[in-house]
Enzyme design. Structure first.
Site, PDB file in Angstrom:
ATOM      1  N   CYS A  67       9.257  41.548   3.991  1.00 37.13           N
ATOM      2  CA  CYS A  67       8.962  40.336   4.782  1.00 37.13           C
ATOM      3  C   CYS A  67       9.902  40.282   5.996  1.00 37.13           C
ATOM      4  O   CYS A  67      11.127  40.210   5.818  1.00 37.13           O
ATOM      5  CB  CYS A  67       9.116  39.095   3.915  1.00 37.13           C
ATOM      6  SG  CYS A  67       8.234  39.228   2.332  1.00 37.13           S
ATOM      7  N   CYS A  70      12.977  37.911   6.320  1.00 36.17           N
ATOM      8  CA  CYS A  70      13.805  37.575   5.146  1.00 36.17           C
ATOM      9  C   CYS A  70      15.103  38.373   5.045  1.00 36.17           C
ATOM     10  O   CYS A  70      15.088  39.609   4.944  1.00 36.17           O
ATOM     11  CB  CYS A  70      12.984  37.763   3.875  1.00 36.17           C
ATOM     12  SG  CYS A  70      13.904  37.178   2.425  1.00 36.17           S
ATOM     13  N   CYS A 107      14.698  23.547  -7.316  1.00 39.09           N
ATOM     14  CA  CYS A 107      13.856  24.713  -7.045  1.00 39.09           C
ATOM     15  C   CYS A 107      14.701  25.983  -7.137  1.00 39.09           C
ATOM     16  O   CYS A 107      15.674  26.139  -6.397  1.00 39.09           O
ATOM     17  CB  CYS A 107      13.279  24.644  -5.635  1.00 39.09           C
ATOM     18  SG  CYS A 107      12.461  23.105  -5.272  1.00 39.09           S
ATOM     19  N   CYS A 138      10.895  23.558 -10.212  1.00 46.27           N
ATOM     20  CA  CYS A 138      10.114  24.441  -9.345  1.00 46.27           C
ATOM     21  C   CYS A 138      10.772  25.816  -9.360  1.00 46.27           C
ATOM     22  O   CYS A 138      12.000  25.897  -9.382  1.00 46.27           O
ATOM     23  CB  CYS A 138      10.098  23.887  -7.920  1.00 46.27           C
ATOM     24  SG  CYS A 138       9.210  24.947  -6.747  1.00 46.27           S
ATOM     25  N   ARG A 270       6.701  19.159   3.478  1.00 44.03           N
ATOM     26  CA  ARG A 270       8.171  19.292   3.488  1.00 44.03           C
ATOM     27  C   ARG A 270       8.671  19.910   4.778  1.00 44.03           C
ATOM     28  O   ARG A 270       8.238  20.990   5.177  1.00 44.03           O
ATOM     29  CB  ARG A 270       8.659  20.127   2.289  1.00 44.03           C
ATOM     30  CG  ARG A 270      10.186  20.204   2.234  1.00 44.03           C
ATOM     31  CD  ARG A 270      10.708  20.847   0.954  1.00 44.03           C
ATOM     32  NE  ARG A 270      10.123  20.204  -0.195  1.00 44.03           N
ATOM     33  CZ  ARG A 270       9.384  20.830  -1.123  1.00 44.03           C
ATOM     34  NH1 ARG A 270       9.178  22.120  -1.025  1.00 44.03           N
ATOM     35  NH2 ARG A 270       8.875  20.167  -2.127  1.00 44.03           N
TER      36      ARG A 270
HETATM   37  N1  SAM Z   1      10.590  36.244  -3.297  1.00 48.69           N
HETATM   38  C1  SAM Z   1       9.775  35.126  -3.462  1.00 48.69           C
HETATM   39  C2  SAM Z   1       8.580  35.128  -2.544  1.00 48.69           C
HETATM   40  O1  SAM Z   1       8.673  35.623  -1.433  1.00 48.69           O
HETATM   41  O2  SAM Z   1       7.537  34.611  -2.925  1.00 48.69           O
HETATM   42  C3  SAM Z   1      10.476  33.814  -3.367  1.00 48.69           C
HETATM   43  C4  SAM Z   1      11.567  33.563  -2.355  1.00 48.69           C
HETATM   44  S1  SAM Z   1      11.115  33.598  -0.675  1.00 48.69           S
HETATM   45  C5  SAM Z   1      12.684  33.616   0.108  1.00 48.69           C
HETATM   46  C6  SAM Z   1      10.416  31.996  -0.353  1.00 48.69           C
HETATM   47  C7  SAM Z   1       9.939  31.668   1.028  1.00 48.69           C
HETATM   48  O3  SAM Z   1      11.041  31.368   1.869  1.00 48.69           O
HETATM   49  C8  SAM Z   1       9.182  32.711   1.803  1.00 48.69           C
HETATM   50  O4  SAM Z   1       7.853  32.810   1.436  1.00 48.69           O
HETATM   51  C9  SAM Z   1       9.298  32.201   3.233  1.00 48.69           C
HETATM   52  O5  SAM Z   1       8.212  31.351   3.546  1.00 48.69           O
HETATM   53  C10 SAM Z   1      10.597  31.409   3.203  1.00 48.69           C
HETATM   54  N2  SAM Z   1      11.628  32.065   4.037  1.00 48.69           N
HETATM   55  C11 SAM Z   1      12.334  33.157   3.717  1.00 48.69           C
HETATM   56  N3  SAM Z   1      13.163  33.510   4.721  1.00 48.69           N
HETATM   57  C12 SAM Z   1      12.970  32.616   5.704  1.00 48.69           C
HETATM   58  C13 SAM Z   1      13.523  32.460   7.010  1.00 48.69           C
HETATM   59  N4  SAM Z   1      14.419  33.309   7.500  1.00 48.69           N
HETATM   60  N5  SAM Z   1      13.118  31.419   7.764  1.00 48.69           N
HETATM   61  C14 SAM Z   1      12.189  30.555   7.277  1.00 48.69           C
HETATM   62  N6  SAM Z   1      11.628  30.662   6.048  1.00 48.69           N
HETATM   63  C15 SAM Z   1      12.005  31.681   5.278  1.00 48.69           C
HETATM   64 FE1  SF4 Z   2       9.815  38.628   0.795  1.00 48.65          FE
HETATM   65 FE2  SF4 Z   2      12.315  37.736   0.819  1.00 48.65          FE
HETATM   66 FE3  SF4 Z   2      10.609  36.841  -1.069  1.00 48.65          FE
HETATM   67 FE4  SF4 Z   2      11.525  39.354  -1.115  1.00 48.65          FE
HETATM   68  S1  SF4 Z   2      12.737  37.482  -1.328  1.00 48.65           S
HETATM   69  S2  SF4 Z   2       9.404  38.697  -1.391  1.00 48.65           S
HETATM   70  S3  SF4 Z   2      11.669  39.878   1.047  1.00 48.65           S
HETATM   71  S4  SF4 Z   2      10.469  36.495   1.134  1.00 48.65           S
END
Ligand code: SAM
Ligand code: SF4
Ligand code: DTB
Length: 324
Positions: A67, A70, A107, A138, A270
């Site tokens: 992603c 991330c 969460c 959550c 949110r």
């Molecule tokens: N790994 C799991 C997943 O991706 O489904 C759960 C954690 S993930 C960090 C949850 C969400 O956080 C992501 O889907 C994204 O929408 C949001 N997110 C992650 N990094 C971000 C960032 N740098 N800025 C804004 N939203 C972010």
């Molecule tokens: Fe994607 Fe980050 Fe969630 Fe991993 S933790 S699935 S890299 S949003």
């Protein structure tokens, strides 16, 4: 003599799609859009009440997904060390502190592509423990199978967070290791297990207005639409693929919130990641646009969130209350 009947052009005109309706909302003059959003918001909610959730990263970094936003992805070096799944006791301590500070929902997030069954046992114990503290629960653990969703539901899980993130068309620019349909399948598994759906996206990843409309339409067309809709502004973290992305214009963020409120009238919308970069005035506009939930606490998962003292002062200044 035979008569050929021509259907009237009005009768044959297709009704506008959700996406077209939302695109039209995003193009409205701001006062008109805010008025519509306020009107819808007040039909379903007390406009002075805000739902409060606190996040904890229970398993950080080293994620195999790519992603582009991330800092926890192993594809990037964003200075986030990988750690193992936390023990149960410190998670419950953190939940208790969050509850004592006023959070209603706790969460727990894990940087997984998908949970392994043996990890799920410990997460289920965390869920049961948080529930026993009297909080809503959550988790966000990545992709989920229907049997895993049922397991979490039995442990007392109230909400599962899994975001669509962006429009189906823009998705491939941000993530290549899984596809939109994977996300929809997980959401169906969550819904099928009787767990409330928390699903939203990120604004400011280089998408255009049509993509924002596409994201909100994909959310609004879920049947039923999500109970909770996190709208994140990208937190551009150095080292990630999107680390150099320019900050979103706060007014564009406000418009997205307003369109989400109108498209999903009974959802909690949110105001999520990215709040730290927003002025008090921009956040006030988001609340006027129909946002009625925030993440509360000094950190999100790995990045910072407004300090609790700043949020308390903001609530005081705006006359907002925690949802009772
Ligand atoms: N790994 C799991 C997943 O991706 O489904 C759960 C954690 S993930 C960090 C949850 C969400 O956080 C992501 O889907 C994204 O929408 C949001 N997110 C992650 N990094 C971000 C960032 N740098 N800025 C804004 N939203 C972010
Ligand atoms: Fe994607 Fe980050 Fe969630 Fe991993 S933790 S699935 S890299 S949003
Ligand atoms: C969501 O939509 N936003 C939250 C929560 N769901 C899990 C996460 C935001 C993460 C921001 C980047 C970080 O702190 O690592």
């Amino acid at each position: 003599m035979s008569v050929t009947l021509h259907p009237s052009p009005i009768a044959t005109m297709a009704p506008p799609t959700t996406r077209a309706r939302i695109a039209a909302l995003l193009a409205l003059p701001l006062p008109e859009l805010i008025f519509q959003a306020q009107t819808v918001h007040r039909q379903h909610f007390n406009p002075t009440e805000v739902q409060i959730s606190t996040l904890l990263s229970i398993k950080t970094g080293g994620c195999p997904e790519d992603c582009g936003y991330c800092p926890q992805s192993a594809s990037f070096d964003a200075g986030v060390p990988a750690s193992k799944l936390m023990d149960i006791a410190p998670v419950l301590d953190a939940a208790q502190r969050a509850r004592d500070a006023g959070a209603q929902r706790f969460c727990m997030g894990a940087a997984w592509r998908a949970p392994k069954d043996h990890d799920l046992d410990r997460v289920a114990a965390m869920v049961a423990g948080v529930k026993a503290l009297g909080m809503e629960t959550c988790v966000t653990l990545g992709m989920l199978r229907p049997d895993q969703a049922t397991r979490l539901k039995s442990a007392g899980l109230d909400y599962y967070n899994h975001n669509l993130d962006t429009s189906p068309e823009f998705y491939g620019n941000v993530i290549t290791t899984r596809v939109y349909q994977d996300r929809l399948d997980t959401l169906a598994a969550v819904r099928g297990a009787g767990i409330n759906v928390c699903c939203g996206g990120i604004i400011g990843m280089g998408e255009d207005l049509a993509d924002r409309a596409g994201l909100l339409a994909a959310l609004a067309d879920l049947d039923p639409y999500p109970e909770s809709v996190p709208i994140n502004a990208l937190v551009a973290v150095t080292g990630t693929k999107l680390g150099d992305m320019a900050a979103i214009d706060p007014i564009d963020f406000v418009r997205t919130i307003a369109a989400a409120r109108i498209a999903m009238p009974t959802s909690y919308v949110r105001l999520s990641a990215g709040r730290e970069a927003l002025s008090d005035e921009a956040q006030a506009l988001c609340f006027l646009a129909g946002a009625n939930s925030i993440f509360y606490g000094d950190t999100l998962l790995t990045t910072s969130n407004p300090a609790v003292a700043r949020d308390n002062a903001l609530f005081e200044k705006l006359g907002l209350n925690r949802q009772s």
